[in-house]
Design an enzyme around this catalytic site. Structure first.
Site, mmCIF file in Angstrom:
data_model
loop_
_atom_site.group_PDB
_atom_site.id
_atom_site.type_symbol
_atom_site.label_atom_id
_atom_site.label_comp_id
_atom_site.label_asym_id
_atom_site.label_seq_id
_atom_site.Cartn_x
_atom_site.Cartn_y
_atom_site.Cartn_z
ATOM 1 N N ASP A 13 22.815 -29.132 -17.089
ATOM 2 C CA ASP A 13 22.444 -27.840 -17.659
ATOM 3 C C ASP A 13 23.354 -27.539 -18.851
ATOM 4 O OD1 ASP A 13 21.722 -25.203 -18.173
ATOM 5 O OD2 ASP A 13 21.586 -24.666 -16.069
ATOM 6 N N GLN A 14 22.736 -27.290 -19.996
ATOM 7 C CA GLN A 14 23.460 -26.874 -21.214
ATOM 8 C C GLN A 14 24.323 -28.015 -21.776
ATOM 9 O OE1 GLN A 14 23.785 -22.756 -20.986
ATOM 10 N NE2 GLN A 14 25.452 -22.529 -22.428
ATOM 11 N N CYS A 53 17.126 -22.011 -19.878
ATOM 12 C CA CYS A 53 16.987 -22.674 -18.583
ATOM 13 C C CYS A 53 15.570 -22.664 -18.018
ATOM 14 C CB CYS A 53 17.941 -22.032 -17.577
ATOM 15 S SG CYS A 53 19.682 -22.124 -18.067
ATOM 16 N N HIS A 104 16.034 -23.054 -10.573
ATOM 17 C CA HIS A 104 15.841 -21.865 -11.417
ATOM 18 C C HIS A 104 14.365 -21.490 -11.497
ATOM 19 C CE1 HIS A 104 18.090 -19.492 -14.767
ATOM 20 N NE2 HIS A 104 17.342 -18.710 -14.002
#
Length: 480
Positions: A13-14, A53, A104
């Site tokens: 993530d990211q 996200c 998510h």
């Protein structure tokens, strides 16, 4: 040995597309990701078409572009109702499917086609507000990592006991033993899956790591490793202004980076520390595959949902068209026995996007599907000169920062759909987007603008009238 290959998708993530040794980063050390690249094909032009996200993951799970999966920005608590998902279709292909880590989705325990999910979404504000959630949705009840952490360290233990916030550039080392870090938890639970899986079925394992998403809290070893280095600074171009940085650069969760030079160093050191910590945990997962005699029968795909600005252009977080935000890593790694003719150790310039992973994985599993926006990348693994598209259309609803963009293998055109401002970058000559528009690319900008007009012509927002782009249209993060 299973006739069909096992497939492991590792999503961070990211994670910026340039933050790997094999991608040429001068500071970041990623020996295990470099190994995967040396054992497979690395995509130098992989992008997230809606780089935050929820929307990015919708593209991964459905194989659709934002216009069709309807998430064109960040909005919590919107139900996920899709007829076809990557996990559901892999289950139909005879695979045992498991997710460990971040989904998510909403509701947060929705399986989205997986047989089983062990969940850690990271700190989510929408699931922490005391007056908005049922017991079932409240994150400290529904998230498996938080439940485990409280069992291990006490009822009040939390991932933000460092004092850091989940969207902040503030940084410090992790405050507990490394084994309690969420990155280690995803690795350990993924390895446990190898023990408990059905050995009669091939598996589709989605190891979905929260990091390097903030809080910027690597274990001390990794933090110190980069604090002791002389790091290359953020990308600051000749077109920048410092107005927003001066206004917001002392606010801990601002959309700019910090304006204090030492805080910038801490931010970068902690982010890079999270990357190398993640890399070493991927190494632990690879070693488990070896010990379970699965490494040579498993295709491994590494990617991310979106990137991180990390101070580039005086910005922090994501959601923008710039490379730090929208450019992501993508490595597909496999032995020749599973993908005969794979060009191991090669890199490709072919454009790729998250929606391509679903058709790619389905083809690997022997299951093709019509009606997806993504394209299988399997052919590129055998001929890295091939391409599946000429451009990617990216977008993100982001109030006055909302934008659409067209990116090719060589350049990028950005249109701010709130203000009408245009930007152009020659990525072939200027990969860090340091040079502003000098007015010498008007013909090329028109070509890319016309492509964007064609993409937006039928959109419900009314972005195009009489063949021209119209700024200022209402642009909600979820389409009707």
């Amino acid at each position: 040995m299973n006739r069909k290959p096992n497939i492991l998708v590792i999503m961070a993530d990211q994670f910026r597309g340039d933050c790997m040794g094999n991608a040429g980063h001068p500071d970041v050390k990623t020996p295990y990701l470099d190994t995967l690249a040396g054992r497979g094909v690395a995509f130098d032009n992989a992008y997230s078409a809606c780089p935050s996200c929820i929307a990015a993951r919708a593209g991964f799970h459905t194989g659709l572009k934002p216009e069709h999966h309807k998430r064109v920005g960040y909005e919590d608590l919107v139900p996920w109702r899709y007829d076809r998902t990557i996990a559901g279709e892999m289950a139909k292909a005879g695979y045992y499917t498991k997710c460990v880590g971040k989904m998510h989705v909403h509701p947060s325990r929705s399986l989205q086609g997986f047989h089983h999910v062990e969940l850690h979404d990271g700190y989510l504000h929408a699931l922490r507000y005391q007056d908005r959630n049922t017991y079932f949705e409240a994150q400290r009840n529904s998230d498996d990592y938080y439940h485990w952490l409280r069992n291990e360290l006490g009822v009040d233990a939390d991932s933000i006991d460092t004092g850091l916030e989940c969207n902040s550039w503030c940084a410090r080392p992790w405050c507990y033993d490394e084994k309690y870090h969420p990155t280690n938890w995803v690795t350990d639970r993924s390895i446990d899956f190898l023990r408990t899986r059905d050995p009669e079925k091939p598996f589709f394992l989605f190891s979905s790591y929260l990091k390097p998403h903030p809080p910027l809290d690597p274990p001390k070893y990794y933090y110190d490793m980069y604090m002791d280095m002389d790091l290359r600074g953020p990308a600051i171009g000749d077109w920048e202004t410092t107005e927003d940085l001066e206004k917001y650069g002392a606010i801990f969760d601002s959309k700019t980076g910090p304006k204090d030079s030492f805080l910038i160093k801490q931010m970068m050191a902690a982010y890079y520390g999270l990357v190398t910590h993640l890399d070493h945990q991927i190494g632990k997962l690879i070693q488990a595959l070896v010990e379970h005699d699965l490494y040579d029968n498993t295709i491994i795909i590494f990617t991310a949902d979106h990137g991180e600005e990390l101070g580039d252009h005086h910005l922090f977080r994501k959601s923008r068209a710039y490379e730090g935000s929208s450019h992501i890593p993508l490595i597909i790694s496999a032995p020749d026995s599973l993908i005969p003719g794979i060009r191991r150790g090669e890199r490709t310039d072919s454009l790729a996007e998250l929606m391509d992973i679903m058709p790619t994985v389905l083809e690997m599993a022997g299951r093709k599907m019509e009606g997806l926006d993504g394209s299988s990348l399997c052919g590129i693994l055998k001929d890295t000169k091939k391409t599946v598209r000429q451009y990617i259309h990216g977008e993100h609803s982001y109030l006055d920062l909302s934008s659409h963009w067209i990116v090719t293998e060589k350049d990028k055109y950005i249109w701010n759909c709130a203000t009408g401002k245009e930007e152009y970058f020659d990525l072939e000559k200027d990969p860090r987007e340091l040079a502003g528009d000098d007015g010498k690319h008007e013909d090329r900008k028109k070509i890319l603008r016309d492509i964007l007009i064609n993409e937006l012509e039928q959109r419900e927002e009314g972005f195009v009238e009489d063949g021209k782009l119209i700024p200022g249209r209402p642009y909600p993060p979820t389409l009707s």
